[in-house]
Scaffold this motif. Structure first.
Motif: not given
Length: 244
Positions: A12-15, A139-152
């Protein structure tokens, strides 16, 4: 999970873009995992969080949560050997950051909070029972780089064929991995780093996935039974004639 596995999943994906995802997993009271039946031997059960983070065209994929393998199932093998029913935490991440060796210390029926969230330095924390199990700093991920395709995800794997050439003819061999109720409750997400948690309702948003694709899964049931409500996904995959 791998697409060469004989597996059934509920997802189940969180949009949209978020900054944290969490749930409380209730370990099932009883499980059955196949072993030494028609060459099976590496089945498992999972309840986990999965997501991607993206930066400069690079995608970083994570799967973190709880699992159980053959020898710890309540009943396993063709002779019905007893196990302790315990689960453990595990993670799979980019750059070889995978670990399936954590101790089996999560008892049947226990509630185990799990979480993936972006920390103050931009890393991704995998949290189990309110303690940080692993921090991923890719990599160079920072606090502004969020999460996509999140799912349980709730999943059951009967065996891994390891390669497409090893997949037997259609229909596949009889399914032999089952479980009483697995619960993912208090499913929630953050829309800002460190922000408030919002309950997620998976109702009408649950996908059923069957691997390998285009093959018939034998025996009854052929799919998970599941129910949903706001913040909750409860699933079982019970063997015919077993009501425990």
């Amino acid at each position: 999970m791998s697409k060469t596995e004989y597996a059934k999943l509920l997802t189940s994906y969180i949009p949209g873009k978020i900054y944290g995802l969490r749930a409380v997993v209730t370990i099932p009271s009883k499980t059955w995992i196949a072993y030494n039946v028609k060459n099976r031997g590496n089945g498992f059960l999972d309840a986990y969080l999965s997501l991607d983070r993206n930066k400069n065209g690079n995608s970083y994929h994570y799967e973190c949560g709880l699992s159980q393998i053959v020898g710890h199932a309540s009943v396993w093998g063709e002779l019905g050997k007893p196990g302790d029913g315990k689960w453990h935490s595990m993670y799979a991440a980019p750059n070889g950051q995978s670990d399936n060796s954590h101790p089996y210390d999560l008892a049947p029926g226990s509630d185990v909070p799990i979480e993936l969230s972006i920390n103050a330095k931009g890393g991704l924390d995998f949290i189990v029972n309110y303690g940080v199990k692993k921090t991923f700093t890719d990599g160079s991920l920072t606090t502004s780089d969020g999460i996509t395709n999140a799912r349980v995800v709730i999943g059951a794997c009967d065996q891994d064929y390891n390669s497409v050439s090893n997949i037997p003819g259609n229909p596949l061999t009889a399914w032999g991995t089952f479980t009483n109720q697995i619960v993912m409750k208090n499913i929630a997400y953050q829309t800002a780093r460190g922000g408030a948690w919002t309950l997620f309702d998976p109702t009408g948003k649950v996908n059923e996935v069957f691997w390998p694709v285009n093959y018939t899964h034998q025996t009854t049931p052929q799919r998970f039974n599941y129910v949903t409500s706001n913040g909750n996904l409860t699933a079982s995959l019970k063997k015919a004639g077993i009501n425990a």
